[in-house]
Design a protein around this motif. Structure first.
Motif, PDB file in Angstrom:
ATOM      1  N   GLY A  91       0.787  -1.222   0.000  1.00 44.66           N
ATOM      2  CA  GLY A  91       0.000   0.000   0.000  1.00 44.66           C
ATOM      3  C   GLY A  91       0.820   1.273   0.000  1.00 44.66           C
ATOM      4  N   THR A  92       2.041   1.205  -0.496  1.00 41.44           N
ATOM      5  CA  THR A  92       2.888   2.386  -0.558  1.00 41.44           C
ATOM      6  C   THR A  92       3.006   2.860  -2.014  1.00 41.44           C
ATOM      7  N   SER A  93       3.725   3.961  -2.231  1.00 38.34           N
ATOM      8  CA  SER A  93       3.876   4.496  -3.579  1.00 38.34           C
ATOM      9  C   SER A  93       5.300   4.999  -3.792  1.00 38.34           C
ATOM     10  N   PRO A  94       6.264   4.101  -3.762  1.00 37.90           N
ATOM     11  CA  PRO A  94       7.658   4.526  -3.904  1.00 37.90           C
ATOM     12  C   PRO A  94       8.015   4.887  -5.346  1.00 37.90           C
ATOM     13  N   HIS A  95       9.061   5.654  -5.488  1.00 38.02           N
ATOM     14  CA  HIS A  95       9.633   5.990  -6.794  1.00 38.02           C
ATOM     15  C   HIS A  95      10.486   4.810  -7.248  1.00 38.02           C
ATOM     16  N   ILE A  96      10.127   4.193  -8.381  1.00 38.36           N
ATOM     17  CA  ILE A  96      10.908   3.081  -8.921  1.00 38.36           C
ATOM     18  C   ILE A  96      11.869   3.609  -9.978  1.00 38.36           C
ATOM     19  N   VAL A  97      13.150   3.403  -9.751  1.00 39.34           N
ATOM     20  CA  VAL A  97      14.176   3.762 -10.737  1.00 39.34           C
ATOM     21  C   VAL A  97      14.625   2.465 -11.394  1.00 39.34           C
ATOM     22  N   ASN A  98      14.326   2.335 -12.665  1.00 44.67           N
ATOM     23  CA  ASN A  98      14.479   1.061 -13.367  1.00 44.67           C
ATOM     24  C   ASN A  98      15.586   1.133 -14.409  1.00 44.67           C
ATOM     25  N   ILE A  99      16.406   0.092 -14.470  1.00 47.20           N
ATOM     26  CA  ILE A  99      17.436   0.018 -15.504  1.00 47.20           C
ATOM     27  C   ILE A  99      16.942  -0.899 -16.624  1.00 47.20           C
ATOM     28  N   SER A 100      17.052  -0.411 -17.854  1.00 51.15           N
ATOM     29  CA  SER A 100      16.652  -1.199 -19.015  1.00 51.15           C
ATOM     30  C   SER A 100      17.794  -1.165 -20.029  1.00 51.15           C
ATOM     31  N   VAL A 101      17.517  -1.620 -21.249  1.00 48.56           N
ATOM     32  CA  VAL A 101      18.566  -1.729 -22.259  1.00 48.56           C
ATOM     33  C   VAL A 101      18.236  -0.876 -23.478  1.00 48.56           C
ATOM     34  N   VAL A 102      19.269  -0.285 -24.049  1.00 49.21           N
ATOM     35  CA  VAL A 102      19.113   0.466 -25.285  1.00 49.21           C
ATOM     36  C   VAL A 102      18.605  -0.476 -26.380  1.00 49.21           C
ATOM     37  N   GLY A 103      17.602  -0.027 -27.107  1.00 46.63           N
ATOM     38  CA  GLY A 103      17.035  -0.822 -28.185  1.00 46.63           C
ATOM     39  C   GLY A 103      15.867  -1.679 -27.782  1.00 46.63           C
ATOM     40  N   ALA A 104      15.450  -1.594 -26.516  1.00 47.05           N
ATOM     41  CA  ALA A 104      14.343  -2.429 -26.050  1.00 47.05           C
ATOM     42  C   ALA A 104      13.090  -2.212 -26.887  1.00 47.05           C
ATOM     43  N   GLU A 105      12.843  -0.955 -27.263  1.00 43.71           N
ATOM     44  CA  GLU A 105      11.627  -0.629 -28.013  1.00 43.71           C
ATOM     45  C   GLU A 105      11.810  -0.856 -29.525  1.00 43.71           C
ATOM     46  N   ARG A 106      13.042  -1.144 -29.958  1.00 42.90           N
ATOM     47  CA  ARG A 106      13.326  -1.299 -31.386  1.00 42.90           C
ATOM     48  C   ARG A 106      13.641  -2.738 -31.768  1.00 42.90           C
ATOM     49  N   THR A 107      13.499  -3.652 -30.828  1.00 43.47           N
ATOM     50  CA  THR A 107      13.843  -5.045 -31.085  1.00 43.47           C
ATOM     51  C   THR A 107      12.575  -5.891 -31.085  1.00 43.47           C
ATOM     52  N   PRO A 108      12.073  -6.281 -32.256  1.00 47.09           N
ATOM     53  CA  PRO A 108      10.800  -7.012 -32.324  1.00 47.09           C
ATOM     54  C   PRO A 108      10.902  -8.431 -31.779  1.00 47.09           C
ATOM     55  N   MET A 109       9.827  -8.861 -31.154  1.00 49.90           N
ATOM     56  CA  MET A 109       9.703 -10.239 -30.678  1.00 49.90           C
ATOM     57  C   MET A 109       8.578 -10.887 -31.482  1.00 49.90           C
ATOM     58  N   ALA A 110       8.852 -11.098 -32.786  1.00 50.09           N
ATOM     59  CA  ALA A 110       7.804 -11.527 -33.704  1.00 50.09           C
ATOM     60  C   ALA A 110       7.710 -13.038 -33.869  1.00 50.09           C
ATOM     61  N   SER A 111       8.701 -13.759 -33.363  1.00 49.32           N
ATOM     62  CA  SER A 111       8.719 -15.204 -33.578  1.00 49.32           C
ATOM     63  C   SER A 111       9.406 -15.900 -32.422  1.00 49.32           C
ATOM     64  N   GLY A 112       9.313 -17.219 -32.436  1.00 49.05           N
ATOM     65  CA  GLY A 112      10.001 -17.995 -31.425  1.00 49.05           C
ATOM     66  C   GLY A 112      11.507 -17.832 -31.511  1.00 49.05           C
ATOM     67  N   ILE A 113      12.033 -17.652 -32.718  1.00 48.72           N
ATOM     68  CA  ILE A 113      13.470 -17.432 -32.886  1.00 48.72           C
ATOM     69  C   ILE A 113      13.891 -16.133 -32.210  1.00 48.72           C
ATOM     70  N   ASP A 114      13.077 -15.071 -32.408  1.00 51.31           N
ATOM     71  CA  ASP A 114      13.374 -13.794 -31.760  1.00 51.31           C
ATOM     72  C   ASP A 114      13.392 -13.943 -30.249  1.00 51.31           C
ATOM     73  N   ARG A 115      12.389 -14.623 -29.718  1.00 47.25           N
ATOM     74  CA  ARG A 115      12.283 -14.763 -28.261  1.00 47.25           C
ATOM     75  C   ARG A 115      13.373 -15.655 -27.693  1.00 47.25           C
ATOM     76  N   THR A 116      13.793 -16.657 -28.458  1.00 52.83           N
ATOM     77  CA  THR A 116      14.846 -17.549 -27.990  1.00 52.83           C
ATOM     78  C   THR A 116      16.191 -16.838 -27.920  1.00 52.83           C
TER      79      THR A 116
END
Length: 267
Positions: A91-116
């Motif tokens: 029941g709290t509302s902390p500030h989450i500072v998250n680390i992600s990766v460059v290209g996350a939004e530009r890398t399609p997951m369109a197939s099982g090969i992509d996901r693997t």
């Protein structure tokens, strides 16, 4: 008295650097760990498992900022989901500072090969969305791959008689310490949403990074070029994982390698 800052993945490559910098800034720190430890130097360790959510709630009580560094080769979306679920339960509302990766939004997951082959990137994108849509205050920083992780990859590949190398792929490695500096700056500031990404100072063909390592440790291995299939691999060949306009890092791959202890470099 300021509240403690919770660091998930606080014993990992990036997390331990974040913890040290937060302590240098005078902040008390909580660390999620698989095993409980005694309080030491202003650091509390809480036994918890983000993969299942077990034990996370206790570490959240009284926390106003979370630096979410926990990550692995798969399941980072589940970790983010379990973290948000535990926060809502407390029941709290902390500030989450998250680390992600460059290209996350530009890398399609369109197939099982992509996901693997690129499922880690897809899970990071899913984790971003989970946090952004949680209704909690958040900041996400995307960074390129760490020198330290490329070194581990090179060490593993050097044990093979022949090195399979994806063709047309480059990397822009950055020092984990420089990413930690930026994460701590964000953690001590206000929620900012998706901030400018950061990358290393130079872009290298992936094969050159591995060859540089082999030369450093005095090994020779033949390279076998491989063209990876799938849309995600195509995106990487087009530079989806690079951020040349945000080459804010200062430590080059050459400098990083030169500063590695000889025993570690040869392991």
């Amino acid at each position: 008295m300021t509240s403690p800052i919770l660091v998930t993945g606080g014993t990992g490559t990036l997390g331990r650097l974040v913890v040290a910098r937060l302590r240098d800034a005078g902040r008390d720190v909580r660390v999620l760990s698989r095993n409980a430890k005694d309080v030491a130097d202003g650091i509390e360790y809480y036994a918890a498992d983000l993969a299942t959510g077990e034990g996370v709630g206790a570490a959240l009580v009284g926390v106003e900022v979370i630096v979410h560094c926990a990550g692995s080769s798969k399941g980072d979306d589940d970790k983010a989901r379990n973290l948000v679920k535990a926060i809502k339960k407390v029941g709290t509302s902390p500030h989450i500072v998250n680390i992600s990766v460059v290209g996350a939004e530009r890398t399609p997951m369109a197939s099982g090969i992509d996901r693997t082959m690129f499922g880690y990137v897809g899970a990071k994108m899913a984790a971003e969305k989970i946090i952004a849509e949680s209704g909690l205050p958040w900041t996400t920083l995307r960074a390129t791959q760490f020198h330290e992780l490329i070194l581990l990859m090179a060490q593993g590949m050097a044990k093979l008689p022949v090195l399979p190398m994806p063709t047309g792929t480059s990397a822009q490695p950055i020092a984990a310490a420089e990413v930690a500096d930026r994460l701590v700056e964000l953690a001590l500031g206000e929620p900012a949403g998706l901030v400018a990404e950061i990358g290393g100072p130079r872009i290298y063909p992936m094969a050159d990074l591995i060859r540089d390592y082999l030369q450093t440790v005095g090994k020779r291995r033949p390279v076998l070029p491989i063209r990876l299939p799938g849309k995600a691999a195509k995106a990487f060949r087009a530079g989806a994982n690079l951020t040349p306009d945000h080459a804010t890092g200062h430590v080059t791959w050459e400098t990083f390698l030169a500063n590695q202890p000889a025993a570690a470099a040869r392991s």
